[in-house]
Enzyme design. Structure first.
Site, short mmCIF file in Angstrom:
data_model
loop_
_atom_site.label_atom_id
_atom_site.label_comp_id
_atom_site.label_asym_id
_atom_site.label_seq_id
_atom_site.Cartn_x
_atom_site.Cartn_y
_atom_site.Cartn_z
N GLU A 154 1.40 -0.10 -4.87
CA GLU A 154 0.59 1.07 -5.17
C GLU A 154 1.52 2.27 -5.14
OE1 GLU A 154 -3.29 3.58 -3.57
OE2 GLU A 154 -2.10 2.38 -2.18
N ASP B 101 0.83 -1.20 0.00
CA ASP B 101 0.00 0.00 0.00
C ASP B 101 0.86 1.25 0.00
OD1 ASP B 101 -2.71 1.28 0.43
OD2 ASP B 101 -1.69 2.00 2.24
#
EC number: 2.4.1.18
Length: 790
Positions: free
Chosen positions: A510, A462
């Protein structure tokens, strides 16, 4: 006289496929300094915890005492030789060198490189030859005056700030590297390992200022709570199950055993024995994946509570029928409360107990593997849980500069607010202290544990941009370049370690930095080592992005006013997607985490009620978006529910009230969408030309809202034609491309087919002859056609 130095390489993992492990050092065969590093074979052994360790002793002349030497480890793996096994870079933001060093002294302790810290921290088995295996508890608390292991009443599962709930207090001893330990034989309160499995415990930490804090074991494999209640340090008399996991006691677990739902226990080897029944193979290339993004908590249709891993196990049949070959779980490690997306992780080794815990995660993985579906976990390393005080906040010191898990710059007196020295990075908590090996190893070792013990096939990290690009000082927003530099060092160490452990892992990030180094090799180079990065602008051009300059094709099509659409922007995104990108028509963030975001079907009709004819347009445009994603040269992904045309909002704070019965809708009003997705997925997975990175876009027309592109490999050539026009081109649309030649092209797929819920406008699966690079084809309104060269 000589000084004998023992060198050790410890992976922290059992049965590693390492071969020809050798020590390399900056000395010659006589043990004297040399610019030409010597190589010495190391011998495989087992340490007391049952892990592989490679050992060698090297004699040095005693007249070299005080000399500075450097060393490292080199090894081979099947299919790869001479891999440098030191994953950690030097503690210098300007240096990328990966080596260890020491100054020669008499009576030196062994020089050890730990690839992971598995077995060093937490509650671990200690193997004993002639008696039952013991147990060792270890915790990192470098600033503590004293640390005690406290065992809790299992009927409560919580220890209050005044110590209520404690049934035994066991002093720990300070060892090395800021660690405190105690093991069987040092205190009568500790019995053998097997007898202590299931025991709830915490650590009572006497901080450097003398204050007491009760802290969980951040390396625990289980937190006792499966509910939402946080006693906030007060005396608790309720049920252990009602507690919120991050605040409750840690629990001793045996990773070598799996507890089935029936209560039966199996040895891990027996549990995994039928992992690949039927000969189903997992995909082994990132470009071959079609990823289904799944939030376990959003399952459990028809129940008031969040979904669990049992619900996810039952859902695998749907995934298998849909045809996806990879599922990506939103974070499943222990997080605050039950109804949560999971991005505030508190305990990185422990699957959230409310979701079912680590053994249920293993069961989910096995069921997926039996159907040829790879399992990718979303993990969050860019911040800690802001409300995880008992997990890591002020663990052994109230001094901000000694808050061991958090990055802090300067001194508290430098700021009007003492918290000004912490690091913001556009996430929901302050940045971790990436210059500390113990902090890096928390993340690295937990990932290694998930791979080795839970058989995870890959990870999505993330917001890596928050780790290496966004760090700023909380006080005034000034760039925190050192924090960013060590963030990049951490990411390289993490990917290097993963590649050494299991080279075929799928590693994605990400990341919106557009930094080319993100997908350059880290183990054999100086890149950050990811296979691919998420490509947010693909979604933003294809669907929407509130306030952005992207094309937002579906959003603008939803106005229904025949405005020109910038299909050319989508063409650019398609071209870029060929460069190590994960592309998606919808993700959890993009349908629920931003102003203006919503489900694709809702955006596609500009938030009009999705009923009647409006629903037909919503689904047609949603099918267009799915086809652009699944037929792109990127690695395609879509979020749960897109396959049924989900409409209800998906937000982090109220997703429970907006769950849609995916399984029910798949057999009902969403059947047409499911059928379209199933056929698109099959086309994507089974056609090498579609899974290649080859793309050519010969036609883009913004006013007509048409785009056409070729996908090919050495054997086949496909032409994909998409139109977002509000009316069909029933009399044909002329397509020009040199690749069309004078060949015959057959329509093999049409998103507008009746069985998908469309108007059935197209070429009826017929064959069309191209002439001199021109082809006339009937195009549906808001549809996608696929032609194959015959």
């Amino acid at each position: 006289m000589t000084v004998n130095v023992q060198f050790r390489f410890r992976s922290g993992l059992p049965l590693m496929a390492f071969d020809n492990v050798r020590l390399r050092g900056s000395w010659d065969e006589q043990g004297r300094p040399s610019n030409e590093w010597t190589s010495v074979p190391m011998q495989r052994s087992r340490d007391e915890d049952g892990y592989d360790v490679f050992v060698v002793r090297v004699p040095f002349p005693d007249d070299e005492i005080g000399t500075h030497f450097r060393w490292g480890i080199e090894l081979d793996r099947p299919g790869a030789s001479s891999l440098w096994a030191i994953a950690t870079e030097m503690d210098d933001e300007a240096s990328t060198r990966r080596e260890r060093s020491f100054d020669l002294q008499q009576g030196m302790a062994p020089q050890t490189y730990y690839l992971t810290w598995i077995g060093r921290l937490g509650a671990n088995r200690v193997e004993r030859r002639n008696s039952a295996d013991g147990i060792r508890f270890s915790v990192w608390a470098p600033n503590a005056r004293d640390v005690a292991l406290v065992l809790a009443d299992p009927a409560i599962g919580y220890i209050a700030d005044d110590g209520t709930g404690t049934v035994a207090t066991i002093r720990m001893r300070r060892t090395v590297d800021g660690l405190w330990s105690v093991e069987t034989g040092e205190d009568h309160g500790l019995s053998d390992f097997d007898s202590m499995v299931g025991t709830p415990y915490m650590y009572r930490v006497t901080r450097d200022d003398g204050s007491l804090a009760y802290r969980t074991d951040i390396w625990s494999l289980m937190q006792i709570g499966a509910g939402d209640f946080d006693p906030d340090g007060a005396i608790y008399h309720g049920s252990p199950a009602a507690l919120d996991g991050p605040q409750s006691c840690s629990v001793v677990c045996d990773p070598k055993r799996v507890v089935l739902p029936s209560g039966q226990e199996l040895a891990a080897e027996a549990f995994w024995a039928d992992e690949f029944v039927g000969g189903r193979k997992l995909p082994d290339r990132l470009e071959d994946l079609v990823i289904y993004e799944l939030h376990v908590g959003a399952l459990g249709f028809g129940k008031p509570a969040p979904g669990t891993l049992d619900d996810a196990i039952a859902f695998v049949e749907h995934l298998s029928a849909l045809g996806v070959n990879a599922v990506e779980l939103l974070p499943i490690a222990e997080f605050e409360t039950r109804a949560n997306w999971g991005y505030g992780t508190s305990h990185f080794f422990a699957a959230d107990q409310g979701a079912g815990g680590t053994d249920r995660l293993k069961m989910f993985v096995k069921v997926c593997h039996q159907r040829g579906i790879a399992v990718i976990l979303d993990v969050c390393y860019n911040h800690f849980d802001p409300d995880g005080e008992r997990a890591q906040w002020a663990y052994d010191s109230n001094d901000h500069t000694r808050n061991i898990y958090y990055w802090y710059e300067g001194r508290p007196e430098d700021y009007a607010d003492p918290r000004g020295g912490y690091i913001d990075n556009i996430s929901t908590g302050w940045a971790p202290r990436f210059h500390e090996e113990a902090v890096r190893q928390l993340f690295i070792s937990s990932a290694a544990f998930l791979v080795s013990v839970c058989h995870i096939d890959g990870f999505r990290l993330d917001q890596t941009s928050s780790i290496h690009q966004y760090p700023v000082l909380h006080a005034d927003g000034r760039r925190a370049d050192r924090a960013a530099a060590f963030g990049a060092k951490f990411l390289k160490q993490w990917t290097r370690t993963m590649r050494l452990i299991k080279p075929q892992l799928f590693l994605t990030a990400e990341d919106y930095s557009d930094w080319s180094a993100m997908t350059e090799p880290s183990l054999t180079g100086d890149g950050l080592g990811f296979d691919a990065t998420w490509f947010g602008d693909f979604h933003h051009n294809l669907v929407e992005y509130h306030g952005g300059a992207q094309a937002q094709l579906l959003k603008n099509a939803g106005f229904g006013d025949k405005r020109a659409l910038t299909m050319s922007s989508l063409a650019g995104a398609l071209q870029t997607s060929a460069r190590s990108k994960v592309v998606y028509n919808q993700s959890h963030d993009d349908c629920g985490n931003r102003e203006g975001s919503a489900r694709t079907a809702v955006i596609a009709v500009n938030f009009a009620p999705v009923v009647g004819e409006t629903r037909a347009w919503a689904e047609a445009r949603s099918r267009f978006a799915a086809a652009m994603t699944l037929l792109s040269p990127g690695t395609p992904m879509f979020f749960m529910g897109e396959e049924i045309g989900a409409q209800k909002p998906y937000r982090y704070n109220d997703f429970l009230e907006n769950r849609e019965n995916i399984l029910g809708e798949a057999e009902g009003s969403g059947a047409g969408m499911v059928s379209c997705y199933r056929d698109l997925i099959a086309l994507s997975i089974h056609q090498d030309a579609i899974r290649s990175r080859n793309i050519a876009i010969p036609l883009v027309h913004d006013e007509n809202r048409v785009i056409a592109f070729h996908r090919w490999d050495d054997g086949e050539d496909f032409l994909v034609v998409g139109s977002l026009n509000d009316a069909p081109f029933e009399h044909g649309y002329r397509l020009h491309s040199e690749r069309l030649g004078d060949d015959l092209w057959e329509e093999i797929f049409n998103t507008d087919a009746h069985k998908y819920g469309g108007w059935n406008v197209g070429n009826g699966g017929g064959r069309i002859r191209a002439k001199a690079g021109a082809l006339d084809a009937v195009l549906p309104a808001s549809g996608v056609l696929v032609f194959r060269r015959l």
